[in-house]
Scaffold this motif. Structure first.
Motif, PDB file in Angstrom:
ATOM      1  N   VAL A 176      10.009  20.295  31.665  1.00  0.00           N
ATOM      2  CA  VAL A 176      10.384  19.592  30.445  1.00  0.00           C
ATOM      3  C   VAL A 176      11.445  18.538  30.745  1.00  0.00           C
ATOM      4  CG1 VAL A 176      11.598  19.847  28.243  1.00  0.00           C
ATOM      5  CG2 VAL A 176       9.733  21.401  28.835  1.00  0.00           C
ATOM      6  N   ARG A 177      12.459  18.898  31.524  1.00  0.00           N
ATOM      7  CA  ARG A 177      13.532  17.953  31.818  1.00  0.00           C
ATOM      8  C   ARG A 177      13.019  16.774  32.649  1.00  0.00           C
ATOM      9  NH1 ARG A 177      16.406  22.894  31.943  1.00  0.00           N
ATOM     10  NH2 ARG A 177      15.957  23.244  34.157  1.00  0.00           N
ATOM     11  N   THR A 178      12.186  17.065  33.662  1.00  0.00           N
ATOM     12  CA  THR A 178      11.636  15.982  34.480  1.00  0.00           C
ATOM     13  C   THR A 178      10.746  15.071  33.650  1.00  0.00           C
ATOM     14  OG1 THR A 178      11.684  17.410  36.435  1.00  0.00           O
ATOM     15  CG2 THR A 178      10.272  15.461  36.523  1.00  0.00           C
ATOM     16  N   GLY A 179       9.889  15.674  32.829  1.00  0.00           N
ATOM     17  CA  GLY A 179       9.006  14.875  31.987  1.00  0.00           C
ATOM     18  C   GLY A 179       9.756  14.033  30.990  1.00  0.00           C
ATOM     19  N   ARG A 180      10.834  14.580  30.434  1.00  0.00           N
ATOM     20  CA  ARG A 180      11.613  13.814  29.474  1.00  0.00           C
ATOM     21  C   ARG A 180      12.256  12.607  30.136  1.00  0.00           C
ATOM     22  NH1 ARG A 180      14.588  17.878  26.670  1.00  0.00           N
ATOM     23  NH2 ARG A 180      16.113  17.878  28.348  1.00  0.00           N
ATOM     24  N   ARG A 181      12.751  12.769  31.377  1.00  0.00           N
ATOM     25  CA  ARG A 181      13.347  11.634  32.084  1.00  0.00           C
ATOM     26  C   ARG A 181      12.311  10.546  32.346  1.00  0.00           C
ATOM     27  NH1 ARG A 181      16.243  15.653  35.156  1.00  0.00           N
ATOM     28  NH2 ARG A 181      14.633  15.522  36.776  1.00  0.00           N
ATOM     29  N   LEU A 182      11.111  10.942  32.797  1.00  0.00           N
ATOM     30  CA  LEU A 182      10.073   9.958  33.095  1.00  0.00           C
ATOM     31  C   LEU A 182       9.624   9.230  31.823  1.00  0.00           C
ATOM     32  CD1 LEU A 182       7.865  11.963  35.629  1.00  0.00           C
ATOM     33  CD2 LEU A 182       9.357  10.012  36.138  1.00  0.00           C
ATOM     34  N   ALA A 183       9.409   9.993  30.748  1.00  0.00           N
ATOM     35  CA  ALA A 183       8.965   9.363  29.505  1.00  0.00           C
ATOM     36  C   ALA A 183      10.045   8.449  28.943  1.00  0.00           C
ATOM     37  CB  ALA A 183       8.585  10.433  28.483  1.00  0.00           C
ATOM     38  N   ARG A 184      11.317   8.883  29.029  1.00  0.00           N
ATOM     39  CA  ARG A 184      12.403   8.049  28.499  1.00  0.00           C
ATOM     40  C   ARG A 184      12.532   6.752  29.299  1.00  0.00           C
ATOM     41  NH1 ARG A 184      16.242   9.311  25.076  1.00  0.00           N
ATOM     42  NH2 ARG A 184      15.944  11.554  25.270  1.00  0.00           N
ATOM     43  N   ALA A 185      12.182   6.805  30.601  1.00  0.00           N
ATOM     44  CA  ALA A 185      12.283   5.611  31.443  1.00  0.00           C
ATOM     45  C   ALA A 185      11.093   4.672  31.286  1.00  0.00           C
ATOM     46  CB  ALA A 185      12.421   6.032  32.906  1.00  0.00           C
ATOM     47  N   GLY A 186      10.104   5.042  30.453  1.00  0.00           N
ATOM     48  CA  GLY A 186       8.945   4.183  30.263  1.00  0.00           C
ATOM     49  C   GLY A 186       7.927   4.290  31.373  1.00  0.00           C
ATOM     50  N   ALA A 187       7.832   5.460  32.032  1.00  0.00           N
ATOM     51  CA  ALA A 187       6.936   5.627  33.168  1.00  0.00           C
ATOM     52  C   ALA A 187       5.507   5.987  32.762  1.00  0.00           C
ATOM     53  CB  ALA A 187       7.480   6.718  34.110  1.00  0.00           C
ATOM     54  N   VAL A 188       5.247   6.204  31.474  1.00  0.00           N
ATOM     55  CA  VAL A 188       3.915   6.597  31.008  1.00  0.00           C
ATOM     56  C   VAL A 188       3.139   5.346  30.610  1.00  0.00           C
ATOM     57  CG1 VAL A 188       2.613   8.005  29.381  1.00  0.00           C
ATOM     58  CG2 VAL A 188       4.840   8.792  30.199  1.00  0.00           C
TER      59      VAL A 188
END
Length: 442
Positions: free
Chosen positions: A46-58
């Motif tokens: 969850v923490r890793t995914g939240r960082r990636l999504a917040r950074a616009g990586a999706v």
């Protein structure tokens, strides 16, 4: 914006980074995140995914029945195709969904206007239909060869919350029914003329029917319809003086609140939810006083209220050792989140051991590096240095936003599992002012 649409698939363009703001703004987006963070994935994922999504990586997200797909870039720039699977509803479940929805005129009107009422989730649960994912419902496939969920699939799940902010019908498509097909079926059912079913063939004579043949009983009265509003208790304002220490205004308030509670319980029973409701925890005297005050007009401070209402508020404040200002703050907290929000307002406790470790981990991963606000900690209260914002940690691990108004800390919104989401509710100025400074937890 949608980049591509068809009857059975929708594709959404990549969204920009979510710096300094919460992921979900709508009820549906927050409900998806609650289901996700409540146990669907591992905490580290969850923490890793939240960082990636917040950074616009999706990248662009494709949504079709039972599957969502996107390319997610890792921290080193490598792109991986991530798929998240969710079981579609069966035809029988969709039939029950439509039948139940047609019974609720408000739901029909909202859906035909392309709106998704939040109460729809609770109502269809009574028919055994789960729209939001539960524990273990989300299955993962990823090009990084992870055997289960990874940071890439978790980031895709977080991005879905932002898509639900744009259009909650995305959830129904994921569960197997495209918007136009659903609305067409709903329109057809809502305008169909019901027909009388054919009587089933009978064998022999029913004992009750045979008895009633010689003992005709009057028919039972029809079940009364649920009134739109609770009943209004009679006024106690008479010329005769009240007996003893009875205060008519307080008695009228108790009668009105009892009528409102009875109406709410009856409405829940009519919806079929009474059997699912467990026994409620008994409120303390202080909590019950705040609950009563929250049911009165105004905000609990007495401004603009009638003389009788002000008298009742005075009595509730004095009876629980609060000032009128403290009662007004308690009412504001109660209307935000009930007893849990009231406890966060009035209790300050030392965060230690495992609770402190979880809090630090949540704060460490909530913001990208270089965007974390400076926080001064005292007990369960983390105050933003500079802007008038504060995070308060509840004993259940949720974060409650507070802002300073007229020199006092007041509740600013609902609780959230993610501290960045909670702090975003304090206000855009506070969130933007927090960017670019380092976090201090000492």
């Amino acid at each position: 914006m949608n980049a591509y649409n068809s009857e059975r698939e929708r594709t959404f363009e990549a969204l920009p980074p979510a710096h300094g703001r919460g992921f979900a703004q709508s009820w549906w987006g927050r409900a998806w995140l609650t289901a996700l963070e409540g146990g669907a994935l591992d905490g580290e994922q969850v923490r890793t995914g939240r960082r990636l999504a917040r950074a616009g990586a999706v990248g662009a997200v494709s949504v079709r029945p039972g599957r969502i797909t996107a390319v997610v870039q890792d921290r080193d720039g490598t792109g991986y195709r991530a798929d998240v699977l969710l079981d579609v509803l069966t035809d029988a479940q969709w039939d029950r969904f439509l039948d139940l929805t047609v019974e609720r005129a408000g739901h029909v009107a909202a859906l035909l206007d392309r709106e998704m009422p939040p109460h729809l989730v609770e109502d269809v649960e009574t028919a055994g239909i789960e729209l939001l994912p539960g524990l273990g419902d989300l299955e993962a496939e990823c090009g990084c060869d992870a055997w289960d969920h990874c940071g890439h699939t978790a980031a895709l799940c977080y991005q879905v919350a932002r898509l639900l902010d744009q259009d909650p019908f995305v959830l129904l498509l994921l569960r197997g029914r495209a918007e136009q097909s659903l609305l067409a079926d709903l329109q057809a059912r809502s305008t169909a003329v019901p027909t009388e079913p054919e009587p089933a063939p009978q064998e022999g004579v029913d004992a009750v029917e045979a008895y009633l043949a010689g003992h005709v009983l009057p028919p039972l009265p029809a079940v009364p319809e649920l009134p739109e509003q609770p009943g209004v208790p009679p006024t106690l304002d008479t010329e005769a003086p009240p007996p003893g220490d009875v205060e008519p205004a307080a008695l009228e308030t108790l009668a009105a609140r009892t009528a409102a509670q009875a109406h709410a319980l009856l409405a829940e029973a009519v919806r079929g939810g009474a059997e699912r409701r467990g026994p409620a925890r008994a409120l303390t005297v202080g909590e019950d006083a705040v609950r009563l005050a929250a049911g009165l007009a105004g905000d609990g401070d007495g401004d603009g209220d009638t003389d009788s209402t002000r008298s009742v508020l005075d009595r509730l404040a004095a009876g629980t050792g609060r000032s009128r200002e403290q009662l007004a703050l308690a009412v504001r907290a109660w209307r935000t989140g009930g007893g849990a929000a009231l406890a966060v307002l009035e209790e300050e406790w030392a965060v230690e051991g495992e609770a402190l470790a979880r809090a630090r981990a949540a704060l460490d991963t909530a913001w990208e590096e270089g965007e974390r606000p400076v926080l001064r900690v005292r007990g369960n209260r983390w105050t933003v240095a500079g802007p008038a914002g504060q995070l308060r940690l509840g004993r259940d691990g949720r974060w409650w936003p507070y802002r300073k108004e007229r020199g006092r800390w007041v509740p600013a919104g609902d609780a959230a599992q993610d501290p960045a989401t909670a702090l975003a509710a304090v206000g855009s100025e506070e969130a933007e002012g927090a960017e670019g400074v380092a976090e201090a937890l000492s």
